[in-house]
Design a protein around this motif. Structure first.
Motif, short mmCIF file in Angstrom:
data_model
loop_
_atom_site.label_atom_id
_atom_site.label_comp_id
_atom_site.label_asym_id
_atom_site.label_seq_id
_atom_site.Cartn_x
_atom_site.Cartn_y
_atom_site.Cartn_z
N ARG A 1 0.66 11.86 -36.43
CA ARG A 1 1.81 10.98 -36.65
C ARG A 1 2.42 10.47 -35.35
O ARG A 1 3.00 9.38 -35.32
N GLU B 1 1.82 7.01 -34.22
CA GLU B 1 2.45 5.89 -34.90
C GLU B 1 3.64 5.38 -34.08
O GLU B 1 4.20 6.09 -33.24
N ARG B 2 4.04 4.17 -34.36
CA ARG B 2 5.16 3.57 -33.62
C ARG B 2 6.48 4.26 -33.96
O ARG B 2 6.76 4.52 -35.14
N TYR C 1 7.62 7.10 -33.74
CA TYR C 1 7.71 8.47 -34.27
C TYR C 1 7.85 9.44 -33.10
O TYR C 1 7.10 9.40 -32.14
N ALA D 1 1.57 5.31 -29.18
CA ALA D 1 1.14 4.18 -30.01
C ALA D 1 0.46 3.12 -29.13
O ALA D 1 -0.55 2.52 -29.51
#
Length: 446
Positions: free
Chosen positions: A386, A389-390, A392, A407
């Motif tokens: 995760r 991801e952007r 996070y 990311a």
């Protein structure tokens, strides 16, 4: 040529006329052969059925029950001659002198500038010759050629009219597609229905649909990016406003300095976040593709470490290059520097004071591996996917990051066909980020 209809007409009309002309020539040539055979047969028939009655009267027999006398008005069509013992005893044209016949059957006789086609038949002591001038045959053939070519020429306007309407009807699907696109608004990116379209138009429509799909995906990603960016920028901007207000209200110099220090930290965080957002926007899939060239990873690592070492030393962090295989890959030096800078920056931010960060480049069976390893708190195994991801941030991350660093690393790696893997450090603590490039430069570029 701006008009597709005009272009098709300019190709189809001459091609159709040429085909008609060739067909006429073929028909004409066949008719020439047939006409020659027919006229030769007629001369053979006349020669075999003429006879001389008492009184030197020449008649044509086998015309019903009565003999048909030959008149001199037939002289412009065929020449009839009767020879007896090598002497001309009868002719339909006394002004024309042909040499005596030498043999029976078909033959050509040249008299002056004219060629005569002749047929000679001998019965008893009589020799019958039927002759026809070649120019007479050519007149007949010229008339035949006119009759064959005239329909082709006269039908060209009608053919052009049919082609015009036929091409207009054939291009109607293109006009339908153009009308449908012109009636759409800027937000309508649904695919064009291609089920009922002709096979020649389908590739164009399918290409348009593919473009519309990519545009829809790009717009969706842009909206998602703008929404995320607005959400992320709201918090640091609000915090800055609060700190500025506190600094203005502070009555003590100490309180004012604390607020201003927080403002400075907030500005630095906001600057970092803005830089990361701009970098991520530049790395969008639909952005211009970077120019790939030879990149030596070990040299790139030494350059990035040199840029980051002062910052690491300020926190008591040991930053160094532990392995430096002489390996080169095909890539974009600028974006690869951003990738490595983000990995080292994340390690410095989250590893903590007095940590150790090792950068390595090594050759493996899978390809060239770029690795950044630290002995900090690391990332839980459940969150390692995760964090790519952007925006996070892991639950145990207390640094001042933007949530975009990894990311960006993943996006750049995908552009280079590389794979990013997060694992625990060899001692079980910290984090090891490995970027595996598929192969060496030698296999792809020189």
């Amino acid at each position: 040529m701006s008009s597709l209809r005009r272009r098709l007409l300019l190709w189809l009309l001459p091609a159709t006329f040429l085909v008609g002309l060739l067909a006429s020539i073929g028909t004409y040539w066949g008719a020439v052969l047939e006409l020659n055979d027919l006229l030769n047969d007629q001369m053979r028939y006349l020669a075999e059925h003429i006879s001389v009655e008492p009184g030197e009267r020449v008649v044509l027999t086998d015309t019903g029950n009565k003999p048909s006398p030959l008149r001199d008005d037939n002289a412009d069509e065929v020449l009839l001659q009767v020879w007896s013992a090598g002497v001309l005893s009868y002719t339909t044209d006394s002004a024309l002198r042909l040499p005596p016949p030498l043999q029976a059957g078909l033959s050509d006789v040249e008299v002056g500038d004219q060629i005569w086609h002749t047929f000679v038949s001998q019965r008893g002591d009589k020799v019958f010759r039927v002759a026809q001038a070649q120019n007479k045959r050519w007149e007949e053939l010229a008339g035949l050629a006119v009759h064959l070519l005239w329909p082709v020429v006269s039908l060209i306007p009608l053919l052009a009219l049919f082609l015009w309407f036929g091409i207009t009807y054939g291009l109607k699907p293109l006009k339908t597609v153009a009308t449908e696109l012109s009636e759409r608004n800027v937000n309508s990116l649904q695919p064009i229905a291609s089920k009922e379209l002709p096979g020649e138009v389908k590739p164009l429509v399918e290409a348009l649909n593919d473009l519309l799909e990519r545009l829809a995906n790009a717009f969706a990603m842009q909206k998602h990016f703008i929404a995320d960016a607005a959400h992320e920028l709201r918090t640091p901007v609000a915090a800055l406003c609060i700190q500025v207000e506190l600094a203005q209200r502070a009555t003590q110099e100490v309180d004012r300095q604390v607020s201003l220090s927080e403002v400075q930290s907030g500005v630095m965080r906001l600057t970092h976040l803005t830089q990361q957002l701009l970098t991520l926007a530049r790395l969008e899939p639909d952005a211009q593709s970077p120019v790939m060239q030879r990149v030596e990873l070990s040299a790139l690592c030494k350059s990035v470490i040199t840029d980051q070492v002062r910052r690491a030393e300020a926190s008591g962090i040991d930053l160094g290059l532990t392995e430096h295989a002489a390996s080169s890959i095909c890539g974009d030096p600028e974006t690869l520097r951003i990738l490595l800078n983000n990995l080292v920056d994340n390690a410095i931010r989250y590893a903590g004071a007095h940590a150790k960060i090792d950068v390595a480049v090594r050759d493996t069976d899978e390809g060239v591996v770029l690795e950044v390893c630290d002995n900090g708190p690391g990332i839980n195994a459940a969150e390692r996917e995760r964090v790519l991801e952007r925006f996070y941030r892991g639950n145990n991350q207390t640094g001042s990051g933007s949530g975009l660093g990894l990311a960006i690393v993943k996006t750049i790696a995908e552009q280079h066909g590389a794979q990013v893997v997060l694992n625990a450090a060899p001692n079980g603590w910290g984090l090891r980020v490995s970027v595996t490039f598929p192969s060496k430069l030698d296999n792809h570029a020189g």
